[in-house]
Design a protein around this motif. Structure first.
Motif, PDB file in Angstrom:
ATOM      1  N   LEU A  29       0.906  -1.254  -0.043  1.00  0.00           N
ATOM      2  CA  LEU A  29      -0.021  -0.058  -0.021  1.00  0.00           C
ATOM      3  C   LEU A  29       0.972   1.225  -0.134  1.00  0.00           C
ATOM      4  O   LEU A  29       0.403   2.166  -0.425  1.00  0.00           O
ATOM      5  N   SER A  30       1.835   1.191   0.359  1.00  0.00           N
ATOM      6  CA  SER A  30       3.083   2.162   0.564  1.00  0.00           C
ATOM      7  C   SER A  30       4.445   1.693   0.574  1.00  0.00           C
ATOM      8  O   SER A  30       4.376   0.226   0.765  1.00  0.00           O
ATOM      9  N   GLN A  31       5.393   2.286   0.130  1.00  0.00           N
ATOM     10  CA  GLN A  31       6.701   1.732   0.362  1.00  0.00           C
ATOM     11  C   GLN A  31       7.200   1.360   1.961  1.00  0.00           C
ATOM     12  O   GLN A  31       8.205   0.521   1.842  1.00  0.00           O
ATOM     13  N   GLN A  32       6.449   1.944   2.838  1.00  0.00           N
ATOM     14  CA  GLN A  32       6.673   1.582   4.078  1.00  0.00           C
ATOM     15  C   GLN A  32       5.962   0.302   4.535  1.00  0.00           C
ATOM     16  O   GLN A  32       6.640  -0.457   5.560  1.00  0.00           O
ATOM     17  N   LEU A  33       4.912  -0.078   3.695  1.00  0.00           N
ATOM     18  CA  LEU A  33       4.346  -1.357   4.035  1.00  0.00           C
ATOM     19  C   LEU A  33       4.799  -2.524   3.129  1.00  0.00           C
ATOM     20  O   LEU A  33       4.153  -3.056   2.071  1.00  0.00           O
ATOM     21  N   ARG A  34       6.065  -2.788   3.357  1.00  0.00           N
ATOM     22  CA  ARG A  34       6.746  -4.011   2.463  1.00  0.00           C
ATOM     23  C   ARG A  34       7.484  -4.893   3.563  1.00  0.00           C
ATOM     24  O   ARG A  34       7.614  -4.334   4.744  1.00  0.00           O
ATOM     25  N   LEU A  35       7.822  -6.085   3.307  1.00  0.00           N
ATOM     26  CA  LEU A  35       8.560  -6.948   4.045  1.00  0.00           C
ATOM     27  C   LEU A  35       9.351  -7.685   3.518  1.00  0.00           C
ATOM     28  O   LEU A  35       8.918  -8.814   3.003  1.00  0.00           O
ATOM     29  N   ASP A  36      10.537  -7.271   3.471  1.00  0.00           N
ATOM     30  CA  ASP A  36      11.661  -8.137   2.659  1.00  0.00           C
ATOM     31  C   ASP A  36      11.714  -9.315   2.924  1.00  0.00           C
ATOM     32  O   ASP A  36      11.785  -9.734   4.167  1.00  0.00           O
ATOM     33  N   PRO A  37      11.594 -10.228   1.898  1.00  0.00           N
ATOM     34  CA  PRO A  37      11.546  -9.981   0.519  1.00  0.00           C
ATOM     35  C   PRO A  37      10.350  -9.697  -0.328  1.00  0.00           C
ATOM     36  O   PRO A  37      10.478  -9.734  -1.379  1.00  0.00           O
ATOM     37  N   PHE A  38       9.173  -9.383   0.578  1.00  0.00           N
ATOM     38  CA  PHE A  38       8.085  -9.332  -0.211  1.00  0.00           C
ATOM     39  C   PHE A  38       7.785  -7.921  -0.369  1.00  0.00           C
ATOM     40  O   PHE A  38       7.640  -7.142   0.700  1.00  0.00           O
ATOM     41  N   LEU A  39       7.208  -7.720  -1.572  1.00  0.00           N
ATOM     42  CA  LEU A  39       6.779  -6.191  -1.921  1.00  0.00           C
ATOM     43  C   LEU A  39       5.460  -5.904  -1.963  1.00  0.00           C
ATOM     44  O   LEU A  39       5.091  -4.904  -1.733  1.00  0.00           O
ATOM     45  N   MET A  40       4.499  -6.787  -2.267  1.00  0.00           N
ATOM     46  CA  MET A  40       3.277  -6.548  -2.475  1.00  0.00           C
ATOM     47  C   MET A  40       2.468  -7.877  -2.326  1.00  0.00           C
ATOM     48  O   MET A  40       2.859  -8.800  -2.690  1.00  0.00           O
ATOM     49  N   LEU A  41       1.251  -7.687  -1.743  1.00  0.00           N
ATOM     50  CA  LEU A  41       0.401  -8.902  -1.591  1.00  0.00           C
ATOM     51  C   LEU A  41      -1.124  -8.502  -1.821  1.00  0.00           C
ATOM     52  O   LEU A  41      -1.585  -7.513  -1.237  1.00  0.00           O
ATOM     53  N   MET A 114     -14.325 -15.428  -8.750  1.00  0.00           N
ATOM     54  CA  MET A 114     -12.920 -15.322  -9.054  1.00  0.00           C
ATOM     55  C   MET A 114     -12.168 -14.903  -8.045  1.00  0.00           C
ATOM     56  O   MET A 114     -12.560 -13.951  -7.289  1.00  0.00           O
ATOM     57  N   GLN A 115     -11.353 -15.605  -7.259  1.00  0.00           N
ATOM     58  CA  GLN A 115     -10.801 -15.414  -5.989  1.00  0.00           C
ATOM     59  C   GLN A 115      -9.218 -15.939  -6.081  1.00  0.00           C
ATOM     60  O   GLN A 115      -9.071 -17.170  -6.824  1.00  0.00           O
ATOM     61  N   GLY A 116      -8.298 -15.229  -5.540  1.00  0.00           N
ATOM     62  CA  GLY A 116      -7.022 -15.800  -5.343  1.00  0.00           C
ATOM     63  C   GLY A 116      -6.356 -14.672  -4.958  1.00  0.00           C
ATOM     64  O   GLY A 116      -6.679 -13.485  -4.306  1.00  0.00           O
ATOM     65  N   PHE A 117      -4.889 -14.754  -4.937  1.00  0.00           N
ATOM     66  CA  PHE A 117      -3.841 -13.917  -4.368  1.00  0.00           C
ATOM     67  C   PHE A 117      -2.659 -13.705  -5.567  1.00  0.00           C
ATOM     68  O   PHE A 117      -2.390 -14.816  -6.379  1.00  0.00           O
ATOM     69  N   GLN A 118      -2.113 -12.428  -5.405  1.00  0.00           N
ATOM     70  CA  GLN A 118      -1.003 -12.180  -6.285  1.00  0.00           C
ATOM     71  C   GLN A 118       0.016 -11.680  -5.218  1.00  0.00           C
ATOM     72  O   GLN A 118      -0.188 -10.517  -4.730  1.00  0.00           O
ATOM     73  N   LEU A 119       1.259 -12.427  -5.183  1.00  0.00           N
ATOM     74  CA  LEU A 119       2.314 -12.048  -4.448  1.00  0.00           C
ATOM     75  C   LEU A 119       3.582 -11.438  -5.349  1.00  0.00           C
ATOM     76  O   LEU A 119       3.690 -11.905  -6.498  1.00  0.00           O
ATOM     77  N   TRP A 120       4.062 -10.151  -5.056  1.00  0.00           N
ATOM     78  CA  TRP A 120       5.161  -9.648  -5.599  1.00  0.00           C
ATOM     79  C   TRP A 120       6.351 -10.050  -4.849  1.00  0.00           C
ATOM     80  O   TRP A 120       6.504  -9.686  -3.515  1.00  0.00           O
ATOM     81  N   LEU A 121       7.468 -10.739  -5.093  1.00  0.00           N
ATOM     82  CA  LEU A 121       8.662 -11.324  -4.296  1.00  0.00           C
ATOM     83  C   LEU A 121       9.785 -10.695  -5.002  1.00  0.00           C
ATOM     84  O   LEU A 121      10.201 -10.891  -6.492  1.00  0.00           O
ATOM     85  N   ASN A 122      10.544  -9.756  -4.298  1.00  0.00           N
ATOM     86  CA  ASN A 122      11.862  -9.134  -4.757  1.00  0.00           C
ATOM     87  C   ASN A 122      12.933 -10.203  -5.187  1.00  0.00           C
ATOM     88  O   ASN A 122      12.814 -11.563  -4.525  1.00  0.00           O
TER      89      ASN A 122
END
Length: 294
Positions: A29-41, A114-122
């Motif tokens: 949601l913001s650059q502060q709301l990341r969790l290395d190595p995860f970028l987005m959920l 339609m239901q699911g997840f997309q994860l961005w992994l650095n």
């Protein structure tokens, strides 16, 4: 044994992406709301076609991986090399964008859920410019098992370990060693999972609610909330009702992150180069996309 506690609670917020697909975003949601190595959920889920029918037309990526886990529905993936993949209920696509990929993800249904997840992994700097690759994982190839406490688990990536169970997932051997579990727990079920103490970890509840330890007293985590966990060897979960929850954990990269839309690099200069490459039609290079076999 040190028990992981809730460090931060992130309520997912409804946003739109692609051509107007409605999703619930927690990480990212913001650059502060990341969790290395995860970028987005992102969690997407609707039985109203207008919420998803426009899909995600052709768009680029560079410098990270996308993981799409389809709980219900049917999505067609197409990329710049002419590859096609049908992602259906229970399936996963794990895509490494590397130096560059241009792809689309379009619904293949006009009604229904339609239901699911997309994860961005650095990716670490040393891997950001490697050739793009992907694997489509059919539901029957995702390891799953009954838990001793009564529930079920699917292991998409990594290795799940409890006192009674060790199970390897469909994806292993990546540099960030991602752990990706889908846990279906019964009301009042308790489970304790072992994780490497230095890995970052979070839980995302997509049905029901659960209880986790905190430094003061147990915290109730409701639906569509992400709970970022402290460091520790063990995660202790109590389901307060029939609950479905994603657990993510991974080895931190510890490098600078500079993001501009679909490009995630280490420096502003690298982002500017990605934009120039895309505008010049050179984002993907000359290397063919690799289909990984599992």
């Amino acid at each position: 044994m040190s028990i992981r506690t809730v460090q931060q609670l992130i309520p997912a917020r409804q946003v739109s992406d692609g051509a107007g697909v409605k999703i619930k975003r927690s990480l990212g949601l913001s650059q502060q709301l990341r969790l290395d190595p995860f970028l987005m959920l992102d969690c997407f889920g609707s039985d109203q076609a207008n919420d998803y029918i426009a899909g995600f037309p052709a768009h680029p990526h560079r410098g990270f991986e996308t993981v799409t886990y389809m709980l219900h529905g049917h999505m067609l993936h197409e990329d710049h090399m002419g590859n096609k993949g049908h992602l259906k209920s229970g399936g996963v696509q794990w895509m490494t964008a590397g130096r560059g990929i241009i792809h689309s993800e379009m619904p293949q249904q006009e009604s229904g859920l339609m239901q699911g997840f997309q994860l961005w992994l650095n990716l670490p700097a040393a891997e950001k410019m490697k050739a793009a690759a992907y694997v489509d994982i059919a539901p029957e190839h995702i390891p799953q098992a009954a838990l001793a406490s009564g529930g079920q688990v699917k292991v998409i990536a990594g290795r799940i370990q409890t006192d009674q169970l060790t199970l390897d997932g469909a994806i292993r051997g990546l540099s960030t060693d991602p752990q990706f579990y889908d846990l279906h727990l019964q009301a009042d079920e308790h489970i304790a999972l072992q994780l490497p103490a230095v890995y970052n970890a979070l839980l995302y509840v997509y049905e029901g609610n659960l209880e986790l330890p905190t430094s003061q007293q147990p915290a109730s985590i409701g639906v569509h909330h992400a709970a970022v966990l402290s460091q520790g060897d063990e995660v202790q979960i109590k389901a307060l009702s029939d609950t479905k929850v994603i657990l993510l954990a991974g080895k931190p990269i510890g490098e600078p992150v500079v993001q501009y839309g679909p490009f995630v690099m280490n420096t502003p200069d690298e982002i500017e180069q990605a934009i120039r490459d895309y505008q010049a039609g050179k984002l993907t290079g000359d290397q063919p996309l690799q289909a990984i076999q599992i």
